[in-house]
Design a protein around this motif. Sequence first.
Motif, short mmCIF file in Angstrom:
data_model
loop_
_atom_site.label_atom_id
_atom_site.label_comp_id
_atom_site.label_asym_id
_atom_site.label_seq_id
_atom_site.Cartn_x
_atom_site.Cartn_y
_atom_site.Cartn_z
N THR A 107 0.83 -1.20 0.00
CA THR A 107 0.00 0.00 0.00
C THR A 107 0.87 1.25 0.00
OG1 THR A 107 -1.67 -1.20 1.24
CG2 THR A 107 -1.85 1.19 1.24
N SER A 108 1.93 1.26 0.80
CA SER A 108 2.77 2.45 0.85
C SER A 108 3.50 2.68 -0.48
CB SER A 108 3.77 2.35 2.01
OG SER A 108 4.71 1.34 1.77
N ASP A 109 3.87 1.60 -1.16
CA ASP A 109 4.50 1.76 -2.47
C ASP A 109 3.54 2.40 -3.46
OD1 ASP A 109 6.85 0.70 -1.63
OD2 ASP A 109 6.50 -1.29 -2.50
N ASN A 110 2.28 1.98 -3.44
CA ASN A 110 1.30 2.53 -4.36
C ASN A 110 1.03 4.00 -4.06
OD1 ASN A 110 1.02 0.11 -5.66
ND2 ASN A 110 -0.77 -0.54 -4.48
N SER A 111 0.97 4.38 -2.80
CA SER A 111 0.67 5.76 -2.45
C SER A 111 1.83 6.69 -2.81
CB SER A 111 0.31 5.88 -0.97
OG SER A 111 1.43 5.56 -0.19
N SER A 112 3.05 6.21 -2.84
CA SER A 112 4.18 7.08 -3.15
C SER A 112 4.42 7.18 -4.66
CB SER A 112 5.44 6.58 -2.45
OG SER A 112 5.83 5.35 -2.98
N TRP A 117 5.78 11.46 -10.55
CA TRP A 117 5.47 12.39 -11.64
C TRP A 117 5.21 13.80 -11.13
CZ3 TRP A 117 0.91 14.99 -11.47
CH2 TRP A 117 -0.13 14.43 -10.71
N LEU A 118 4.77 13.95 -9.86
CA LEU A 118 4.45 15.27 -9.33
C LEU A 118 5.70 16.14 -9.16
CD1 LEU A 118 2.31 17.20 -8.21
CD2 LEU A 118 2.75 16.23 -5.96
N ILE A 119 6.74 15.60 -8.63
CA ILE A 119 7.96 16.39 -8.40
C ILE A 119 8.55 16.90 -9.72
CG2 ILE A 119 10.34 16.27 -7.53
CD1 ILE A 119 9.21 14.45 -5.26
N PRO A 120 8.72 16.06 -10.74
CA PRO A 120 9.21 16.60 -12.02
C PRO A 120 8.26 17.63 -12.64
CG PRO A 120 9.46 14.21 -11.97
CD PRO A 120 8.68 14.59 -10.76
N ALA A 121 6.96 17.45 -12.46
CA ALA A 121 6.00 18.41 -13.00
C ALA A 121 6.14 19.76 -12.31
CB ALA A 121 4.57 17.87 -12.85
N LEU A 122 6.31 19.76 -11.00
CA LEU A 122 6.51 21.02 -10.28
C LEU A 122 7.82 21.68 -10.68
CD1 LEU A 122 5.24 20.11 -6.69
CD2 LEU A 122 4.20 21.70 -8.31
#
Length: 141
Positions: A107-112, A117-122
Motif C-alpha cells: 500500500t505504501s509503495d502505491n501511495s508514493s 510524476w508530481l515532483i518533475p511536473a513542479l
Amino acid sequence: MEDENNTDSVSESNAKYYTLEEIKQHNMSKDTWLIIHDKVYDITSFLEEHPGGEEVLLEQAGADATESFEDVGHSTDAREMLQQYYIGELHMDDRNKESNKDIFITTSDNSSSWTTWLIPALAAAVVGLMYRLYVQEHKSS
C-alpha cells in the motif's frame, strides 16, 4: 485397513508446525533456526560451511530470513541444499502476521507512486515560470 491409517498419520506428522515464539528461541550458534518462505530450517550444522560466513546467518537466527535470502540471489544449488535442513513449517497464525506486513508495504509503495510524476511536473513549472520572468526582464531593458 489399520495399516493405511497408520501411514496417513505418519505422513501428516512429517509437516511439523512451529510458532514464531518457538523459533525465536533458536538464535545461537549452537542452535540456529531460520524461516525462509514460511518453512523452518535448522541450519546449525551449516553455519561453518556458509560461503558468506556464519555471522550473516546468526544475524537472522530465530527470525524470518526470507528477504535477506532473496536479496542475496542464492543459486538453484543453494536452494536445493537448503532442503536438507528443513524441519517444518511456520504456524499458520504467524504467517498471517507476516502477510499483513506485506500488505502494508504494498500500500505504501502505491501511495508514493504519484510523487514520481508530481515532483518533475513542479520542477518543470518552476523552470517555465523563471524563463518567462527572464524573457520579460530582457524585453523591457
